[in-house]
Design an enzyme around this catalytic site. Sequence first.
Site, PDB file in Angstrom:
ATOM      1  N   ILE A 105       0.800  -1.214  -0.164  1.00 21.85           N
ATOM      2  CA  ILE A 105      -0.047   0.102   0.020  1.00 21.85           C
ATOM      3  C   ILE A 105       0.934   1.191  -0.009  1.00 21.85           C
ATOM      4  CG2 ILE A 105      -0.332   0.101   2.476  1.00 21.85           C
ATOM      5  CD1 ILE A 105      -3.270   1.226   2.027  1.00 21.85           C
ATOM      6  N   CYS A 106       0.416   2.362  -0.663  1.00 21.65           N
ATOM      7  CA  CYS A 106       0.843   3.681  -0.489  1.00 21.65           C
ATOM      8  C   CYS A 106       2.379   3.576  -1.359  1.00 21.65           C
ATOM      9  CB  CYS A 106       0.843   4.129   0.718  1.00 21.65           C
ATOM     10  SG  CYS A 106       0.706   5.900   0.947  1.00 21.65           S
ATOM     11  N   HIS A 107       3.314   4.021  -0.614  1.00 22.56           N
ATOM     12  CA  HIS A 107       4.720   4.159  -1.074  1.00 22.56           C
ATOM     13  C   HIS A 107       5.398   2.725  -1.097  1.00 22.56           C
ATOM     14  CE1 HIS A 107       4.302   8.233  -0.139  1.00 22.56           C
ATOM     15  NE2 HIS A 107       5.105   8.543  -1.024  1.00 22.56           N
ATOM     16  N   SER A 158      -2.860  -0.970  -3.145  1.00 23.13           N
ATOM     17  CA  SER A 158      -3.748   0.180  -2.791  1.00 23.13           C
ATOM     18  C   SER A 158      -3.040   1.371  -2.641  1.00 23.13           C
ATOM     19  CB  SER A 158      -4.690   0.046  -1.700  1.00 23.13           C
ATOM     20  OG  SER A 158      -5.556  -0.872  -1.861  1.00 23.13           O
TER      21      SER A 158
END
Length: 180
Positions: A105-107, A158
């Site tokens: 998720i994210c980075h 995500s």
Amino acid sequence: MRIAFLTAPEGVEQVELTEPWQAAKDAGHEPVLVSTEAGEIQAFNHLDKADTFPVDELVGEVTVDAFDGLVLPGGVANPDFLRTDEKAVAFVRGFFEAGRPVAAICHAPWTLVEADVVRGRVLTSWPSLQTDLRNAGATWVDEQVKVCDHGTNKLITSRKPDDLKAFCETYLEVFAAEAG
């Protein structure tokens, strides 16, 4: 299921660790905090220090075979640190080689880029990573959650904390299906 949560000693976005962790526990699974150093990790709420969490296992001392899947929480500093650690990168790559599911998720996909496992894959992330992912051979999409099965394993991604509910539901569903 036994699920590895790989984080650096500091810089993980707390909510991206704690919500997927709690979702795994609530579903009756065993989350395991794996890091590059023993002791505790320092989580963050964006740029501010948050809570600390005890490390269960060291990345150089565990094998992919001990886990049914891998979760990579984000935070800007967390994946940046992990991608400079050879053992962490090898651990991540091992899940792809073994055909075990990975959720990021994210980075967190920065670590996937370093492991050279995104070529030909379709995934999402924090928007600022899209050029890095495209340069590494991935197709980037702007979706709440993306499941990619164009490869040796299932990859669930995500974009951000707002996507956590869908991320948790999806990764647990995919991991359970893959575990058989």
